[in-house]
Design an enzyme around this catalytic site. Sequence first.
Site, PDB file in Angstrom:
ATOM      1  N   ARG A  31      -5.388  12.814  12.324  1.00  0.00           N
ATOM      2  CA  ARG A  31      -5.009  12.320  10.993  1.00  0.00           C
ATOM      3  C   ARG A  31      -4.948  13.447   9.956  1.00  0.00           C
ATOM      4  NH1 ARG A  31      -7.932   9.400   6.477  1.00  0.00           N
ATOM      5  NH2 ARG A  31      -6.427   7.926   5.573  1.00  0.00           N
TER       6      ARG A  31
ATOM      7  N   ILE B 113      -1.621   7.856   2.123  1.00  0.00           N
ATOM      8  CA  ILE B 113      -1.857   7.593   3.550  1.00  0.00           C
ATOM      9  C   ILE B 113      -2.929   6.510   3.587  1.00  0.00           C
ATOM     10  CG2 ILE B 113      -3.492   9.549   3.695  1.00  0.00           C
ATOM     11  CD1 ILE B 113      -2.703   9.836   6.659  1.00  0.00           C
ATOM     12  N   SER B 114      -2.631   5.412   4.286  1.00  0.00           N
ATOM     13  CA  SER B 114      -3.521   4.243   4.240  1.00  0.00           C
ATOM     14  C   SER B 114      -4.894   4.544   4.827  1.00  0.00           C
ATOM     15  CB  SER B 114      -2.899   3.072   5.011  1.00  0.00           C
ATOM     16  OG  SER B 114      -1.788   2.565   4.331  1.00  0.00           O
ATOM     17  N   GLN B 115      -5.865   3.774   4.352  1.00  0.00           N
ATOM     18  CA  GLN B 115      -7.230   3.820   4.887  1.00  0.00           C
ATOM     19  C   GLN B 115      -7.178   3.529   6.391  1.00  0.00           C
ATOM     20  OE1 GLN B 115      -9.532   0.819   2.939  1.00  0.00           O
ATOM     21  NE2 GLN B 115     -11.351   1.135   4.194  1.00  0.00           N
TER      22      GLN B 115
END
EC number: 2.1.1.77
Length: 213
Positions: A37, A63-65
């Site tokens: 990530r 950027i999503s959790q």
Amino acid sequence: MKDTLKHRGMRNQLAQLLIEKGITDAKVLDAIRDIPRHLFMDSSFEGHAYQDKAFPIAANQTISQPYTVAFQTQLLELKPSMHVLEIGTGSGYQTAVLLKCRAKVFTIERQLELFKKTSLFFKKMGYRPKKTIFGDGYKGLPKDAPFDRIIVTAGAPEVPKALLSQLKVGGRLVIPVGFEEQIMTLYVRTTEKEFTKEEFGSFKFVPLLEDKN
């Protein structure tokens, strides 16, 4: 930036945290453990990459959790080779998770800056979606429809009818619906004209942009 043993250890810890939060899909957890990530983020955020938080990327997007990515992906109930339409490519992290789950991914991005950046990143990293498209997610991708699964990674004030129409019978659409806060919503197409709807609590997303031209 490189992917090191330290990063892998942090991903294992992150996967363990997601298990504690209720993620049970082994394919999803394996993807979280496997995908670097930190490479999807600005280098200044590298130290935060394996925290369960959203972070800024280009074009005022995030950027999503990791929990959100895992939760949405788990709701899809993916099987290998399913055709999945992703609305909002963003950083490409969610795309990578779908690909690791062996989906055939068609992904649409509305922001040109992000589309260009992420398309290059996919090539560099060896991620191969079926199609990466610059366009309006509200319209979906009618010429490649119907899809087994559709995932929307931005907050929609309402469910675009075009997306419901592009879902196969038996298909699943996962979409966060709402304005300030969104309710994670699952639609399952039971017949040509009928859908079931299930809600899964509130989340916070950047808004889904519609081309008003």
